[in-house]
Motif scaffolding. Structure first.
Motif, mmCIF file in Angstrom:
data_model
loop_
_atom_site.group_PDB
_atom_site.id
_atom_site.type_symbol
_atom_site.label_atom_id
_atom_site.label_comp_id
_atom_site.label_asym_id
_atom_site.label_seq_id
_atom_site.Cartn_x
_atom_site.Cartn_y
_atom_site.Cartn_z
ATOM 1 N N ARG A 376 27.097 -8.283 -7.307
ATOM 2 C CA ARG A 376 27.517 -8.763 -5.937
ATOM 3 C C ARG A 376 26.171 -9.496 -5.033
ATOM 4 O O ARG A 376 26.396 -10.707 -4.627
ATOM 5 C CB ARG A 376 27.919 -7.804 -5.040
ATOM 6 C CG ARG A 376 28.710 -8.422 -3.872
ATOM 7 C CD ARG A 376 29.783 -7.342 -3.250
ATOM 8 N NE ARG A 376 29.311 -6.138 -3.064
ATOM 9 C CZ ARG A 376 29.551 -5.017 -3.663
ATOM 10 N NH1 ARG A 376 30.685 -5.150 -4.585
ATOM 11 N NH2 ARG A 376 29.159 -3.803 -3.461
ATOM 12 N N ASP A 379 25.207 -12.821 -6.895
ATOM 13 C CA ASP A 379 26.137 -13.949 -6.616
ATOM 14 C C ASP A 379 25.993 -14.406 -5.076
ATOM 15 O O ASP A 379 25.762 -15.701 -4.918
ATOM 16 C CB ASP A 379 27.611 -13.552 -6.571
ATOM 17 C CG ASP A 379 28.029 -13.188 -8.068
ATOM 18 O OD1 ASP A 379 27.475 -13.397 -9.117
ATOM 19 O OD2 ASP A 379 29.033 -12.265 -8.170
ATOM 20 N N ARG A 380 25.596 -13.424 -4.367
ATOM 21 C CA ARG A 380 25.186 -13.710 -2.935
ATOM 22 C C ARG A 380 23.799 -14.883 -3.001
ATOM 23 O O ARG A 380 23.753 -15.776 -2.154
ATOM 24 C CB ARG A 380 25.188 -12.713 -1.939
ATOM 25 C CG ARG A 380 24.736 -13.246 -0.569
ATOM 26 C CD ARG A 380 24.780 -11.961 0.135
ATOM 27 N NE ARG A 380 23.658 -10.944 -0.277
ATOM 28 C CZ ARG A 380 23.332 -9.922 0.123
ATOM 29 N NH1 ARG A 380 24.175 -9.512 0.928
ATOM 30 N NH2 ARG A 380 22.403 -9.120 -0.279
ATOM 31 N N ASP A 381 22.926 -14.228 -3.679
ATOM 32 C CA ASP A 381 21.687 -14.950 -3.763
ATOM 33 C C ASP A 381 21.952 -16.246 -4.143
ATOM 34 O O ASP A 381 21.130 -17.424 -3.839
ATOM 35 C CB ASP A 381 20.728 -14.298 -4.584
ATOM 36 C CG ASP A 381 20.193 -13.087 -3.587
ATOM 37 O OD1 ASP A 381 20.686 -12.814 -2.583
ATOM 38 O OD2 ASP A 381 19.691 -12.042 -4.510
ATOM 39 N N GLN A 382 22.488 -16.594 -5.420
ATOM 40 C CA GLN A 382 22.818 -17.727 -5.792
ATOM 41 C C GLN A 382 23.484 -18.666 -5.196
ATOM 42 O O GLN A 382 23.161 -19.707 -5.101
ATOM 43 C CB GLN A 382 23.773 -17.548 -7.295
ATOM 44 C CG GLN A 382 23.854 -18.858 -8.167
ATOM 45 C CD GLN A 382 24.773 -18.486 -9.371
ATOM 46 O OE1 GLN A 382 25.136 -17.456 -9.723
ATOM 47 N NE2 GLN A 382 24.710 -19.480 -10.160
ATOM 48 N N LYS A 383 24.235 -18.149 -4.286
ATOM 49 C CA LYS A 383 25.170 -19.150 -3.359
ATOM 50 C C LYS A 383 24.256 -19.586 -2.420
ATOM 51 O O LYS A 383 24.263 -20.745 -2.137
ATOM 52 C CB LYS A 383 26.329 -18.291 -2.717
ATOM 53 C CG LYS A 383 27.264 -19.037 -1.746
ATOM 54 C CD LYS A 383 28.191 -18.250 -1.050
ATOM 55 C CE LYS A 383 29.032 -18.990 -0.224
ATOM 56 N NZ LYS A 383 29.994 -18.001 0.251
ATOM 57 N N HIS A 384 23.353 -18.839 -1.943
ATOM 58 C CA HIS A 384 22.318 -19.141 -0.761
ATOM 59 C C HIS A 384 21.312 -20.154 -1.237
ATOM 60 O O HIS A 384 21.216 -21.355 -0.710
ATOM 61 C CB HIS A 384 21.619 -17.983 -0.381
ATOM 62 C CG HIS A 384 22.290 -17.120 0.665
ATOM 63 N ND1 HIS A 384 21.846 -16.034 1.087
ATOM 64 C CD2 HIS A 384 23.558 -17.068 1.006
ATOM 65 C CE1 HIS A 384 22.910 -15.132 1.636
ATOM 66 N NE2 HIS A 384 23.840 -16.092 1.788
ATOM 67 N N GLU A 385 20.917 -20.004 -2.541
ATOM 68 C CA GLU A 385 20.178 -20.859 -3.237
ATOM 69 C C GLU A 385 20.760 -22.393 -3.666
ATOM 70 O O GLU A 385 20.089 -23.263 -3.186
ATOM 71 C CB GLU A 385 19.744 -20.616 -4.848
ATOM 72 C CG GLU A 385 18.630 -21.351 -5.444
ATOM 73 C CD GLU A 385 17.161 -21.327 -4.585
ATOM 74 O OE1 GLU A 385 16.625 -22.366 -4.688
ATOM 75 O OE2 GLU A 385 16.969 -20.444 -4.115
ATOM 76 N N LYS A 386 22.254 -22.494 -3.749
ATOM 77 C CA LYS A 386 22.743 -23.672 -3.942
ATOM 78 C C LYS A 386 22.769 -24.503 -2.360
ATOM 79 O O LYS A 386 22.776 -25.520 -2.499
ATOM 80 C CB LYS A 386 24.181 -23.368 -4.483
ATOM 81 C CG LYS A 386 24.501 -23.040 -6.049
ATOM 82 C CD LYS A 386 25.631 -22.924 -6.308
ATOM 83 C CE LYS A 386 25.690 -22.350 -7.814
ATOM 84 N NZ LYS A 386 27.296 -22.449 -8.136
ATOM 85 N N GLN A 387 23.073 -23.735 -1.390
ATOM 86 C CA GLN A 387 23.137 -24.238 -0.116
ATOM 87 C C GLN A 387 21.918 -24.736 0.303
ATOM 88 O O GLN A 387 21.726 -25.733 0.948
ATOM 89 C CB GLN A 387 23.619 -23.104 1.098
ATOM 90 C CG GLN A 387 25.050 -22.699 1.079
ATOM 91 C CD GLN A 387 25.239 -21.600 1.766
ATOM 92 O OE1 GLN A 387 24.390 -21.008 2.473
ATOM 93 N NE2 GLN A 387 26.575 -21.047 1.916
#
Length: 404
Positions: A376, A379-387
């Motif tokens: 979890r 996934d949150r770190d990956q989402k932040h990196e994409k943003q």
């Protein structure tokens, strides 16, 4: 039947607010109940007596089911008129408990002459109680015939159910024995110190006792009516007068007789509360010796106690109160409590075993939970990196357009 309690307050408005909030019935005596706060204050300011005690508080409690709120309030008004003539008072009747009771709030300053209301100590309680009892009798209500000879707290009742004697009971028994072998409070004080190492403090209005295993004194009034200073002194006076009438100049002083009386008394108390083996609780009781030191019971003492117990049982067969039935009832209650505790313990152990069993069947469960948490977070770190990547791309696009 009505019981009385007295107290005072230095903040009258707080007491009036409490009594007003829970009141089923309310009425004023020489004062409208709705304006009690302002009128009390105005009277105190008028006479320049705003410091110290601002109001007196009388609680008048009635036997459950014996009065209605309306009748209780009327009796409270009559009581206030008699005990506080010339003083403003308000009567609040509460029904929030099993027994209906009045809160009578009396202003501390008289509106007639500015004198302070005086109601302190035992004498004041007796005076208010006498008036309250008379008002109850006039209306056909019951009254408390006599005060309790002995006063027990809930913790002491719990010890008694387990067949144990509290340290307060040990003091009571020692005082009884000292009373029978003394002719004054000073002699009693010496006797208690020499025989039981119990300290006795004689004050102006009270007597207090300190158990050798306790750090604080306990007043005789807390032990019961029979242990108050006035009652003990009256007993000594009657004892001396009776001895003079019989021509007896000395009380029995045989140490052997005293020891026998002590064991007999202790045995009777043990029979009342059930269970000889635990009669003396944590300290196993106080015993007296001829050299003035405390001691535990010896084998010959147990023999005498057994004989006294047999004699007491034979004498009690002719009484109306069946001590055997009382013992059986107490034993039944003890068994019931023990069974209830045992069932609770079994349920608690079963629940604990169930939890342990579940943990042993699935030892990887904590590891799986940790793995889910890691995924979890990833996934949150990956989402932040994409943003952040999209944000950087927008910034580069804007710079290119501006440069062009």
């Amino acid at each position: 039947m009505a019981t009385i309690q007295l107290s005072t307050t230095k903040v009258a408005n707080r007491l009036l607010s409490y009594a007003e909030k829970r009141a089923m019935e309310r009425s004023g005596v020489d004062c409208p109940a709705e304006y009690a706060k302002s009128q009390f204050k105005a009277t105190r300011e008028l006479w320049g007596k705003t410091e110290g005690i601002q109001a007196h508080h009388v609680i008048q409690s009635f036997k459950p089911g014996e009065v209605t709120p309306e009748l209780a309030n009327q009796m409270g008004q009559d009581l206030a008129r008699e005990i506080a003539k010339g003083y403003e008072a308000v009567v609040y009747t509460h029904t929030d408990k099993e027994h209906i009771h009045n809160h009578i709030v009396i202003n501390s300053v008289s509106f007639e002459d500015g004198k302070k209301y005086q109601a302190h100590g035992k004498q004041a309680i007796e005076k208010v109680r006498e008036v309250s009892d008379r008002l109850c009798l006039e209306r056909g209500l019951s009254i408390v015939q006599e005060p309790a000879k002995e006063r027990y707290h809930r913790a002491e009742y719990g010890l008694a159910k387990r067949g144990e004697m509290s340290w307060k009971d040990e003091i009571r028994e020692a005082v009884k024995l000292a009373r029978d072998n003394s002719s004054s409070l000073q002699e009693m004080k010496t006797y208690l110190q020499d025989k039981f190492e119990i300290e006795m403090k004689i004050q102006n209005k009270n007597v207090s006792f300190k158990h050798p295993e306790q750090q604080r004194f306990v007043r005789g009034t807390k032990l019961g009516h029979d242990y108050e200073k006035g009652v003990l002194e009256d007993g000594f006076g009657r004892q001396i007068e009776s001895s003079k009438k019989r021509g007896v100049t000395e009380l029995p002083s045989s140490t052997r007789e005293r020891e026998r009386d002590s064991h007999s008394t202790s045995q009777r108390v043990a029979e009342e509360f059930g269970g000889q083996s635990k009669t003396y609780g944590h300290s196993e009781g106080l015993r007296q010796r001829s050299d003035g030191q405390t001691n535990r019971s010896e084998s010959n003492d147990r023999t005498r106690v057994s004989a006294d117990k047999g004699n007491e049982r034979n004498r009690s067969t002719g009484n109306d109160f069946d001590i055997e039935k009382a013992r059986a009832a107490l034993a039944g209650e003890q068994r019931s409590l023990a069974e209830g505790f045992g069932k609770w313990q079994e349920r608690n152990d079963a629940k604990q075993r169930s939890n342990d069993s579940a943990a042993s069947r699935d030892p990887k469960q904590p590891e799986q939970a940790n793995e889910r948490d890691k995924n979890r977070h990833a996934d949150r770190d990956q989402k932040h990196e994409k943003q952040r990547a999209r944000q950087r791309k927008r910034v580069r696009t804007q710079d290119f357009e501006l440069g062009r």
